[in-house]
Design a protein around this motif. Structure first.
Motif, PDB file in Angstrom:
ATOM      1  N   ARG A  36     -27.086  67.877  73.826  1.00 30.97           N
ATOM      2  CA  ARG A  36     -27.487  69.242  74.175  1.00 30.97           C
ATOM      3  C   ARG A  36     -27.738  70.018  72.891  1.00 30.97           C
ATOM      4  O   ARG A  36     -26.999  69.869  71.913  1.00 30.97           O
ATOM      5  N   CYS A  87     -27.316  69.557  64.082  1.00 32.58           N
ATOM      6  CA  CYS A  87     -26.158  69.764  64.967  1.00 32.58           C
ATOM      7  C   CYS A  87     -25.850  68.500  65.773  1.00 32.58           C
ATOM      8  O   CYS A  87     -24.687  68.144  65.961  1.00 32.58           O
ATOM      9  N   ASP A 136     -27.628  72.984  70.260  1.00 33.97           N
ATOM     10  CA  ASP A 136     -26.544  73.899  69.923  1.00 33.97           C
ATOM     11  C   ASP A 136     -27.119  75.198  69.351  1.00 33.97           C
ATOM     12  O   ASP A 136     -27.316  76.163  70.068  1.00 33.97           O
ATOM     13  N   CYS A 137     -27.433  75.212  68.055  1.00 30.25           N
ATOM     14  CA  CYS A 137     -27.869  76.466  67.421  1.00 30.25           C
ATOM     15  C   CYS A 137     -29.344  76.759  67.662  1.00 30.25           C
ATOM     16  O   CYS A 137     -29.762  77.912  67.587  1.00 30.25           O
TER      17      CYS A 137
END
Ligand code: FES
Length: 82
Positions: A42, A6, A44-45
Motif C-alpha cells: 500500500r 516507503c 504510504d507518503c
C-alpha cells in the motif's frame, strides 16, 4: 532503481506488474493503486507518485489497445440526433 522508498518497489517490479495485468486483461485500466495491490503493498507518503506514474507510462504494455472511442449504443444516439 528504487521508485517507492516507503515500500521498496523498483521500476522492474512496476513493469512486471503492468505486464502481468495487461496479460490477464487486455482492456483493464492500470492504476498505481492496482500495482500496489498486485505487489501486496500500500502507498504510504505518496512522494513517489510522479516517478511511479512516469515508470508506468514507459511500460510498453501500459496502453489499452484498440478500444473503440465510444460504445456502439452511444454512437447510434449521436447519429440519430444528427
Ligand atoms: S515513496 Fe512511495 S509511498 Fe512513500
Amino acid at each position: 532503481m528504487i521508485v517507492c522508498h516507503c515500500m521498496n518497489i523498483t521500476d522492474h517490479d512496476i513493469r512486471a506488474a503492468v505486464d502481468w495485468m495487461r496479460a490477464s486483461d487486455a482492456e483493464t485500466i492500470v492504476t498505481p493503486g492496482k500495482i500496489y495491490h498486485a505487489l501486496g503493498k500500500r502507498a504510504d507518503c505518496g512522494g513517489c507518485m510522479p516517478l511511479f506514474l512516469d515508470t508506468m507510462r514507459r511500460c510498453e504494455s501500459f496502453g489499452v489497445a484498440d478500444v473503440p472511442a465510444r460504445p456502439p449504443l452511444l454512437r447510434r444516439v449521436r447519429a440519430e440526433r444528427g
